[in-house]
Design a protein around this motif. Structure first.
Motif, PDB file in Angstrom:
ATOM      1  N   ILE A   9       0.825  -1.207   0.000  1.00 50.51           N
ATOM      2  CA  ILE A   9       0.000   0.000   0.000  1.00 50.51           C
ATOM      3  C   ILE A   9       0.861   1.260   0.000  1.00 50.51           C
ATOM      4  O   ILE A   9       1.616   1.519   0.935  1.00 50.51           O
ATOM      5  CB  ILE A   9      -0.953   0.022   1.210  1.00 50.51           C
ATOM      6  CG1 ILE A   9      -1.945  -1.139   1.108  1.00 50.51           C
ATOM      7  CG2 ILE A   9      -1.690   1.362   1.282  1.00 50.51           C
ATOM      8  CD1 ILE A   9      -3.010  -1.146   2.192  1.00 50.51           C
ATOM      9  N   GLY A  10       0.724   2.041  -1.076  1.00 48.74           N
ATOM     10  CA  GLY A  10       1.282   3.371  -1.122  1.00 48.74           C
ATOM     11  C   GLY A  10       0.162   4.335  -0.776  1.00 48.74           C
ATOM     12  O   GLY A  10      -1.011   4.014  -0.956  1.00 48.74           O
ATOM     13  N   ARG A  11       0.492   5.514  -0.262  1.00 46.39           N
ATOM     14  CA  ARG A  11      -0.583   6.416   0.144  1.00 46.39           C
ATOM     15  C   ARG A  11      -0.122   7.858   0.215  1.00 46.39           C
ATOM     16  O   ARG A  11       1.010   8.136   0.590  1.00 46.39           O
ATOM     17  CB  ARG A  11      -1.173   6.013   1.486  1.00 46.39           C
ATOM     18  CG  ARG A  11      -0.280   6.285   2.710  1.00 46.39           C
ATOM     19  CD  ARG A  11       0.787   5.235   2.882  1.00 46.39           C
ATOM     20  NE  ARG A  11       1.612   5.502   4.057  1.00 46.39           N
ATOM     21  CZ  ARG A  11       2.932   5.491   4.067  1.00 46.39           C
ATOM     22  NH1 ARG A  11       3.609   5.276   2.968  1.00 46.39           N
ATOM     23  NH2 ARG A  11       3.600   5.718   5.184  1.00 46.39           N
ATOM     24  N   CYS A 122       5.355 -12.632  -8.430  1.00 51.59           N
ATOM     25  CA  CYS A 122       4.068 -12.458  -9.103  1.00 51.59           C
ATOM     26  C   CYS A 122       2.901 -12.350  -8.127  1.00 51.59           C
ATOM     27  O   CYS A 122       1.898 -11.719  -8.423  1.00 51.59           O
ATOM     28  CB  CYS A 122       3.829 -13.598 -10.086  1.00 51.59           C
ATOM     29  SG  CYS A 122       3.707 -15.224  -9.334  1.00 51.59           S
ATOM     30  N   SER A 123       3.004 -12.945  -6.950  1.00 55.12           N
ATOM     31  CA  SER A 123       1.879 -12.993  -6.028  1.00 55.12           C
ATOM     32  C   SER A 123       1.851 -11.780  -5.097  1.00 55.12           C
ATOM     33  O   SER A 123       2.087 -11.878  -3.893  1.00 55.12           O
ATOM     34  CB  SER A 123       1.920 -14.281  -5.205  1.00 55.12           C
ATOM     35  OG  SER A 123       0.761 -14.410  -4.408  1.00 55.12           O
ATOM     36  N   HIS A 124       1.612 -10.612  -5.685  1.00 54.38           N
ATOM     37  CA  HIS A 124       1.446  -9.420  -4.860  1.00 54.38           C
ATOM     38  C   HIS A 124       0.498  -8.446  -5.557  1.00 54.38           C
ATOM     39  O   HIS A 124       0.281  -8.521  -6.766  1.00 54.38           O
ATOM     40  CB  HIS A 124       2.787  -8.753  -4.550  1.00 54.38           C
ATOM     41  CG  HIS A 124       3.454  -8.136  -5.740  1.00 54.38           C
ATOM     42  ND1 HIS A 124       4.264  -8.848  -6.599  1.00 54.38           N
ATOM     43  CD2 HIS A 124       3.423  -6.870  -6.225  1.00 54.38           C
ATOM     44  CE1 HIS A 124       4.718  -8.043  -7.552  1.00 54.38           C
ATOM     45  NE2 HIS A 124       4.216  -6.846  -7.356  1.00 54.38           N
ATOM     46  N   LEU A 125      -0.068  -7.555  -4.766  1.00 54.02           N
ATOM     47  CA  LEU A 125      -1.066  -6.600  -5.237  1.00 54.02           C
ATOM     48  C   LEU A 125      -0.618  -5.204  -4.822  1.00 54.02           C
ATOM     49  O   LEU A 125      -0.338  -4.960  -3.645  1.00 54.02           O
ATOM     50  CB  LEU A 125      -2.415  -6.935  -4.592  1.00 54.02           C
ATOM     51  CG  LEU A 125      -3.632  -6.082  -4.983  1.00 54.02           C
ATOM     52  CD1 LEU A 125      -3.993  -6.322  -6.439  1.00 54.02           C
ATOM     53  CD2 LEU A 125      -4.813  -6.442  -4.082  1.00 54.02           C
ATOM     54  N   ASN A 126      -0.531  -4.293  -5.776  1.00 53.98           N
ATOM     55  CA  ASN A 126      -0.084  -2.930  -5.495  1.00 53.98           C
ATOM     56  C   ASN A 126      -1.267  -1.970  -5.471  1.00 53.98           C
ATOM     57  O   ASN A 126      -1.953  -1.793  -6.477  1.00 53.98           O
ATOM     58  CB  ASN A 126       0.931  -2.479  -6.552  1.00 53.98           C
ATOM     59  CG  ASN A 126       2.177  -3.340  -6.549  1.00 53.98           C
ATOM     60  OD1 ASN A 126       2.591  -3.849  -5.505  1.00 53.98           O
ATOM     61  ND2 ASN A 126       2.793  -3.512  -7.712  1.00 53.98           N
ATOM     62  N   VAL A 127      -1.484  -1.363  -4.309  1.00 52.08           N
ATOM     63  CA  VAL A 127      -2.623  -0.465  -4.085  1.00 52.08           C
ATOM     64  C   VAL A 127      -2.107   0.921  -3.728  1.00 52.08           C
ATOM     65  O   VAL A 127      -1.096   1.057  -3.022  1.00 52.08           O
ATOM     66  CB  VAL A 127      -3.507  -1.001  -2.939  1.00 52.08           C
ATOM     67  CG1 VAL A 127      -4.666  -0.039  -2.664  1.00 52.08           C
ATOM     68  CG2 VAL A 127      -4.031  -2.396  -3.269  1.00 52.08           C
ATOM     69  N   PHE A 128      -2.793   1.954  -4.215  1.00 47.36           N
ATOM     70  CA  PHE A 128      -2.424   3.327  -3.852  1.00 47.36           C
ATOM     71  C   PHE A 128      -3.669   4.048  -3.346  1.00 47.36           C
ATOM     72  O   PHE A 128      -4.698   4.066  -4.023  1.00 47.36           O
ATOM     73  CB  PHE A 128      -1.840   4.081  -5.051  1.00 47.36           C
ATOM     74  CG  PHE A 128      -1.158   5.373  -4.687  1.00 47.36           C
ATOM     75  CD1 PHE A 128       0.150   5.366  -4.233  1.00 47.36           C
ATOM     76  CD2 PHE A 128      -1.820   6.589  -4.779  1.00 47.36           C
ATOM     77  CE1 PHE A 128       0.791   6.548  -3.892  1.00 47.36           C
ATOM     78  CE2 PHE A 128      -1.200   7.766  -4.437  1.00 47.36           C
ATOM     79  CZ  PHE A 128       0.118   7.756  -3.989  1.00 47.36           C
ATOM     80  N   ILE A 129      -3.568   4.625  -2.146  1.00 45.21           N
ATOM     81  CA  ILE A 129      -4.686   5.345  -1.528  1.00 45.21           C
ATOM     82  C   ILE A 129      -4.463   6.848  -1.664  1.00 45.21           C
ATOM     83  O   ILE A 129      -3.406   7.372  -1.299  1.00 45.21           O
ATOM     84  CB  ILE A 129      -4.829   4.987  -0.034  1.00 45.21           C
ATOM     85  CG1 ILE A 129      -4.936   3.473   0.156  1.00 45.21           C
ATOM     86  CG2 ILE A 129      -6.047   5.702   0.555  1.00 45.21           C
ATOM     87  CD1 ILE A 129      -6.138   2.834  -0.484  1.00 45.21           C
ATOM     88  N   GLN A 130      -5.464   7.532  -2.203  1.00 43.11           N
ATOM     89  CA  GLN A 130      -5.400   8.981  -2.322  1.00 43.11           C
ATOM     90  C   GLN A 130      -6.689   9.586  -1.779  1.00 43.11           C
ATOM     91  O   GLN A 130      -7.595   8.886  -1.354  1.00 43.11           O
ATOM     92  CB  GLN A 130      -5.195   9.380  -3.779  1.00 43.11           C
ATOM     93  CG  GLN A 130      -6.288   8.860  -4.716  1.00 43.11           C
ATOM     94  CD  GLN A 130      -5.968   9.125  -6.179  1.00 43.11           C
ATOM     95  OE1 GLN A 130      -4.805   9.145  -6.582  1.00 43.11           O
ATOM     96  NE2 GLN A 130      -6.999   9.324  -6.985  1.00 43.11           N
ATOM     97  N   ALA A 131      -6.756  10.911  -1.786  1.00 42.96           N
ATOM     98  CA  ALA A 131      -7.956  11.607  -1.326  1.00 42.96           C
ATOM     99  C   ALA A 131      -7.864  13.060  -1.753  1.00 42.96           C
ATOM    100  O   ALA A 131      -6.768  13.585  -1.977  1.00 42.96           O
ATOM    101  CB  ALA A 131      -8.089  11.514   0.196  1.00 42.96           C
ATOM    102  N   PRO A 132      -9.018  13.743  -1.886  1.00 43.50           N
ATOM    103  CA  PRO A 132      -8.996  15.172  -2.212  1.00 43.50           C
ATOM    104  C   PRO A 132      -8.248  15.942  -1.125  1.00 43.50           C
ATOM    105  O   PRO A 132      -8.261  15.550   0.054  1.00 43.50           O
ATOM    106  CB  PRO A 132     -10.482  15.545  -2.232  1.00 43.50           C
ATOM    107  CG  PRO A 132     -11.204  14.264  -2.460  1.00 43.50           C
ATOM    108  CD  PRO A 132     -10.393  13.222  -1.761  1.00 43.50           C
ATOM    109  N   MET A 133      -7.610  17.034  -1.497  1.00 42.74           N
ATOM    110  CA  MET A 133      -6.824  17.815  -0.546  1.00 42.74           C
ATOM    111  C   MET A 133      -7.661  18.266   0.652  1.00 42.74           C
ATOM    112  O   MET A 133      -7.198  18.241   1.794  1.00 42.74           O
ATOM    113  CB  MET A 133      -6.208  19.026  -1.250  1.00 42.74           C
ATOM    114  CG  MET A 133      -5.361  19.894  -0.327  1.00 42.74           C
ATOM    115  SD  MET A 133      -3.989  19.032   0.474  1.00 42.74           S
ATOM    116  CE  MET A 133      -2.807  18.996  -0.868  1.00 42.74           C
TER     117      MET A 133
END
Length: 210
Positions: A9-11, A122-133
């Motif tokens: 998880i990137g955020r 191969c067995s991984h999931l890349n997620v990125f969480i964002q939000a309005p300022m």
């Protein structure tokens, strides 16, 4: 069901990504790693946790990268860690830990360029969480007891540090959609975001298992 996939998880700062990752790990029944990586990296490298904690992802100055970036390589060996710049010492140690975690089974890992470290797995999931300022500012104001101006400044500084950190160690742009499986805004609410991520993880794991 025993989960095998790692969720990275990137955020954006103030998006609630850390909270979302922790709750998702709880729902899935898999380990969660964030600050815990510092302790594990200390054990791996022999460096003190106190020393490494001062080099964490959010506290590394962008000033560092213009001097040390050209010398870093994931191919460096852990036993050479003491000859590297401090931030590189931490990253190399954490990368070893991240690979060890991935080899053991399912987990949620927040930040630390885990998507890049595990790119050959191969067995991984890349997620990125964002939000309005506006949403991020409100969350940071409440969490850090800051006024609006202070919250905006902290968000800008932290996101810049994270982008520089990612660029230094990967040579790529932080949050680039080409490297991600799922980009999600937390404006829908923390619980709703967790439900979506958990469902996506389960479906992706089922698909990859076929």
């Amino acid at each position: 069901m025993e989960h095998k996939m790692v969720m990275n998880i990137g955020r954006e700062f103030g998006s609630g990504g850390r909270e979302i990752g922790k709750l998702a790990a709880q729902k899935l029944g898999i380990p969660y790693y964030d600050k815990e990586l510092i302790v594990l990296a200390a054990e791996k490298s022999g460096l003190s946790p106190e020393y490494l904690s001062n080099l964490d992802e959010q506290s590394v100055s962008s000033f560092l990268y213009s001097f040390s970036g050209a010398s870093f390589s994931l191919g460096m060996r852990l036993n050479s860690v003491n000859v590297l710049p401090p931030a590189d010492q931490l990253f190399l140690s954490q990368s070893e830990v991240i690979r060890d975690i991935a080899n053991k089974g399912g987990a949620v890992i927040v930040g630390r360029c885990a998507d890049y470290v595990l790119q050959e797995k191969c067995s991984h999931l890349n997620v990125f969480i964002q939000a309005p300022m506006r949403s991020r500012v409100q969350r940071v104001m409440e969490r850090h007891s800051l006024d609006q101006k202070g919250a905006e400044a902290l968000i800008t500084k932290t996101d810049k540090n994270r982008a520089n950190y990612y660029l230094h160690f990967t040579g790529e742009k932080w949050g680039d959609r080409r490297n991600l499986d799922l980009i999600l805004s937390s404006v829908i609410g923390i619980e709703s975001a967790v439900d979506i991520i958990v469902d996506y993880y389960q479906q992706a794991e089922t698909h990859l298992g076929k």
